[in-house]
Design an enzyme around this catalytic site. Structure first.
Site: not given
Length: 688
Positions: A26-28, A30, A382
């Site tokens: 995951h990112c910030a 999604r 991230d």
């Protein structure tokens, strides 16, 4: 009636179940999936899940689910699902560590890999206790430096009772360190850890050391040792085993195969009694007569080699150690050196390795600080979060692993910058004559007072930190491909968060409260068709032609793009500003008719950090149709290499039946651009 599935469970089910997931990160904003097959996914079904803002299929079998700012919680909830056990997620520190090892000797020789894993797992569980004790040591060193107490590390110095008690707070950990190591090492080798603990405990008893009183002194390998004759003449060497780690490691290596062998030949119904008994019967004398002395001499031998190098040239030693540690730690080679440090303190009364090692640690932390500064500058959420945690663990705990495995081994450009910091820090110590410490400490900000020459040590680690940080900031830690990928992810995050902000504003408006039902907005009247004016001059571009998948896929909203010919964004109607980025690249307006619009000036222009933009409004402002919202300098944006195509999006499109372009070709600000059609009135319920 079965309970409704949770959002995490619905997401996993909608993308084909756990068996369809090759990898998940995951990112910030999604969830990012690498799927085995994404051809059967029902896009509409995914986007209908509560809490999902949108979904973005990508090249290959990559698939992204847009969640917004709460993505980490959803990610953790997904991992906690029973059906997700064992499903691949992002690379762990252990996987990165294994990849680093594969390039060295440990990757080629299985036995060497197993040996260092044994060392690592023998020490790792007690790192917390060692770290806690090192902070007590720091406090005592600080008090001694201020002249409040005498030499706390010298057993010949009598401290006042209160200070003597405080001195025990760290001594307890190191005195019983052999027992802790014996327990962990025996457990690692799949034998009863309490049996290993008990065998080593015999050598730790006060009565064992008291046997020295009747011992004879012999000279062995140039060292004077105390020997007592037992069982008719067998020589038992009497050592003080407190703080020793080599003897318990060797003891566990011999005890474990003996223990497992006995379990194979002794009947199961009497194993509980006879396996521990026979193991102890053999291992206690073997450890006392053979293994213990061998362990002491093995440690002393390794210590002697390092001391010889240091005695030959403290200058060379002070530079060599910081340059070796960045390669030793990923391979696990630092564990034996930690044991030597403890042995030095126990035998010499001081250690000469930890000072140069501090130069490596602070160069490592400086490189992380450089990464943090760049992540803040370029708004990489991230990496910023990762760097903050790693830097805190380093500066206040002296722990390099979060920096090393979380950042440095992922980006090959960091190591050269970090090595320069190591060399410069070691050089400063070497020129100054080196530093020593009388206790084993984790080299952090808090333990600086534990070193002999505090100004020299502080100067050396400070320079190592600053040099590594400056070089990382100057050279960057990313390749061109890394920067391109990070820019794309950052733009996705920015767009997702802007859309999420719009949704929250909508929810906070209170339009759906039962207590005071608000009148239906004009654009939401059943069957209503509302025209939206163009917010700027330019050429209309179909949404699918916008050069960014976040917008072209309709993830943020439906609409069109405009390739501007002017330099001013105006309000497409009367309404309220609900998104006003300080950088000027994005503006959100909730029109009085109920339509919410996001105008995103250019692609990736967030990277300009406001350069070339002038913002005329702020969040909460009321605006009229045609009011200027943002002005921009086309030359600055084009010179930076960014596209000027500006998406104009209806972000609450789900409230409407359809959004269609009204214009094509060239359009002027204020002319009709989009037609938004409301949903039809619900059919009346049939008469009963």
């Amino acid at each position: 009636m079965p309970a409704e599935k949770s959002t995490p469970a619905q997401i996993i089910e909608s993308i084909g179940g756990p068996e369809n997931i090759a990898q998940m990160t995951h990112c910030a904003t999604r969830l990012r999936f690498e799927l085995n097959d994404n051809s059967t996914i029902d896009q509409a079904k995914v986007e209908a899940i509560p809490g999902v803002m949108g979904a973005v299929p990508q090249a290959g079998n990559r698939y992204q689910v847009v969640i917004g700012g709460g993505v980490e919680s959803v990610y953790n909830d997904i991992l906690a699902l029973p059906e997700m056990k064992g499903v691949g997620s992002e690379k762990s520190a252990e996987e990165i560590k294994a990849a680093a090892r594969s390039g060295g000797p440990r990757g080629r020789f299985h036995w060497l890999d197993s040996f260092f894993e044994f060392l690592s797992d023998s020490f790792r569980p007690i790192l917390g206790a060692l770290l806690g004790a090192s902070l007590f040591i720091t406090f005592m060193a600080l008090m001694a430096s201020l002249g409040i107490i005498g030499n706390w590390a010298d057993s010949r110095v009598t401290l006042p009772p209160t200070w003597a008690f405080l001195n025990l707070t760290w001594k307890g950990v190191f005195y019983f360190l052999p027992l802790m190591v014996a327990y962990n090492a025996t457990k690692k080798l799949r034998a009863d850890p309490w049996v290993g603990f008990s065998v080593m405990a015999v050598l730790m008893l006060p009565g064992f050391l008291a046997m020295k009183e009747g011992a004879e002194t012999l000279s062995i390998a140039g060292s004077q040792v105390e020997v007592v004759r037992l069982f008719g003449g067998l020589p038992l060497t009497i050592f003080d085993y407190n703080s020793q780690v080599f003897p318990p490691l060797l003891m566990a290596a011999v005890l474990a195969p003996l223990y497992r062998g006995l379990k194979k030949i002794i009947p199961e119904n009497v194993q509980l009694i006879f396996v521990p008994f026979l193991t102890m019967l053999v291992m206690i004398p073997v450890t006392a007569f053979i293994i213990g002395p061998i362990g002491v001499y093995a440690g002393a031998g390794l210590s002697g080699i390092l001391k010889s190098v240091n005695d030959f040239s403290p200058f060379i030693f002070a530079i060599l150690i910081p340059l070796l540690y960045p390669f030793m730690v990923p391979l696990g080679l630092h564990w034996p050196i930690n044991a030597v440090m403890l042995l030095n303190i126990q035998t010499l009364g001081y250690d000469f390795i930890q000072g140069p090692m501090g130069a490596w640690n602070f160069a490592c932390f400086g490189a992380t600080a450089g990464v943090l500064l760049l992540s803040v500058r370029y708004k990489e959420i991230d990496m910023r979060q990762t760097a903050i945690g790693a830097l805190a663990a380093g500066l206040f705990g002296g722990i390099s692993e979060p920096s090393l495995y979380g950042i440095h081994l992922r980006f090959k450009r960091i190591y050269p910058s970090m090595l320069v910091g190591c060399a410069v820090g070691g050089l400063v110590q070497g020129i100054g004559g080196g530093v020593t410490t009388k206790a084993f400490v984790f080299t952090s900000l808090l333990t600086i007072p534990a070193f002999s020459n505090i100004p020299l040590y502080a100067l050396s680690v400070g320079i190592a930190f600053i040099v590594a940080m400056a070089l990382v900031v100057t050279r960057d830690f990313r390749t061109r491909d890394d920067r391109t990928e990070n820019t794309r992810i950052r733009e996705e995050n920015e767009a997702d968060l802007a859309a999420e902000s719009l949704q929250k504003e909508q929810a906070a408006g209170g339009t759906d409260t039962a207590a005071q039902p608000a009148p239906v907005k004009a654009a939401l009247q059943p069957g209503a068709v509302t025209e939206i004016a163009a917010p700027l001059d330019g050429r209309v571009v179909a949404l699918e032609e916008v050069p960014d998948p976040v917008f072209s896929k309709g993830t943020v909203g439906a609409g069109v793009g405009i390739d501007p010919s002017g330099d001013t964004v105006t309000s497409p109607g009367d309404g309220k500003i609900i998104v006003a980025q300080s950088t000027g690249h994005a503006v959100g307006v909730r029109l009085d008719n109920g339509i919410e619009i996001l105008i995103h000036v250019g692609i990736d222009t967030v990277n300009l950090a406001g350069k070339g933009f002038e913002v005329h409004i702020k969040r909460g402002d009321q605006v009229k149709a045609g009011d200027p919202l943002v002005s921009f300098d086309r030359a600055i944006i084009e010179e930076a290499g960014y596209s000027l195509i500006t998406p104009v999006l209806i972000t609450n499109q789900r409230k409407f039946a359809d959004v269609k372009p009204l214009a094509s070709g060239v359009v002027s600000a204020g002319q009709p651009l989009l037609a938004v059609t409301a949903k039809p009135a619900p059919e009346p319920a049939p008469a009963v």
